[in-house]
Scaffold this motif. Structure first.
Motif, PDB file in Angstrom:
ATOM      1  N   MET A   1       0.840  -1.167   0.000  1.00  0.00           N
ATOM      2  CA  MET A   1       0.000   0.000   0.000  1.00  0.00           C
ATOM      3  C   MET A   1       0.897   1.246   0.000  1.00  0.00           C
ATOM      4  O   MET A   1       1.888   1.302   0.700  1.00  0.00           O
ATOM      5  N   THR A   2       0.497   2.230  -0.763  1.00  0.00           N
ATOM      6  CA  THR A   2       1.296   3.454  -0.837  1.00  0.00           C
ATOM      7  C   THR A   2       1.139   4.274   0.440  1.00  0.00           C
ATOM      8  O   THR A   2       0.224   4.047   1.235  1.00  0.00           O
ATOM      9  N   MET A   3       2.025   5.215   0.608  1.00  0.00           N
ATOM     10  CA  MET A   3       1.985   6.064   1.797  1.00  0.00           C
ATOM     11  C   MET A   3       0.679   6.858   1.884  1.00  0.00           C
ATOM     12  O   MET A   3       0.101   7.015   2.958  1.00  0.00           O
ATOM     13  N   LEU A   4       0.206   7.307   0.742  1.00  0.00           N
ATOM     14  CA  LEU A   4      -1.024   8.093   0.719  1.00  0.00           C
ATOM     15  C   LEU A   4      -2.223   7.253   1.153  1.00  0.00           C
ATOM     16  O   LEU A   4      -3.056   7.697   1.945  1.00  0.00           O
ATOM     17  N   LYS A   5      -2.280   6.015   0.650  1.00  0.00           N
ATOM     18  CA  LYS A   5      -3.380   5.130   1.037  1.00  0.00           C
ATOM     19  C   LYS A   5      -3.296   4.776   2.517  1.00  0.00           C
ATOM     20  O   LYS A   5      -4.313   4.725   3.212  1.00  0.00           O
ATOM     21  N   GLU A   6      -2.101   4.530   2.993  1.00  0.00           N
ATOM     22  CA  GLU A   6      -1.925   4.221   4.415  1.00  0.00           C
ATOM     23  C   GLU A   6      -2.377   5.382   5.277  1.00  0.00           C
ATOM     24  O   GLU A   6      -3.038   5.188   6.305  1.00  0.00           O
ATOM     25  N   ARG A   7      -2.047   6.572   4.858  1.00  0.00           N
ATOM     26  CA  ARG A   7      -2.443   7.762   5.602  1.00  0.00           C
ATOM     27  C   ARG A   7      -3.965   7.917   5.619  1.00  0.00           C
ATOM     28  O   ARG A   7      -4.563   8.233   6.648  1.00  0.00           O
ATOM     29  N   ALA A   8      -4.612   7.663   4.466  1.00  0.00           N
ATOM     30  CA  ALA A   8      -6.070   7.754   4.380  1.00  0.00           C
ATOM     31  C   ALA A   8      -6.733   6.713   5.275  1.00  0.00           C
ATOM     32  O   ALA A   8      -7.695   7.012   5.990  1.00  0.00           O
TER      33      ALA A   8
END
Length: 81
Positions: A1-8
């Motif tokens: 999972m990308t950092m952006l998805k993890e953050r979301a």
């Protein structure tokens, strides 16, 4: 999972249950918008134009636009003489 998805996902996990309804609505509308704008590599407007061009009739007769314009002008301004 990308950092952006993890953050979301992290933000969603911390959010109270009653506010998730709004997040889901927002995500669904964004997803729907992205589906409507591009299908087969074309935007909605490009697909509409393609549909219109399919129904367009082709003419066998060539139109002399300059002659048509001159005739229309003569008709319109003939009464001024």
């Amino acid at each position: 999972m990308t950092m952006l998805k993890e953050r979301a996902v992290d933000i969603i996990r911390r959010m109270p249950e009653e506010k998730l309804f709004y997040v889901v609505q927002l995500l669904e509308s964004v997803e729907e918008l992205s589906e409507n704008t591009k299908k087969d590599g074309m935007t909605l407007g490009q697909r509409a134009l393609e549909d219109l061009q399919r129904f367009r009739k082709k003419r066998d007769v060539e139109i002399d636009y300059k002659a048509e314009l001159a005739e229309a002008r003569e008709e319109k301004y003939a009464s001024f003489d």
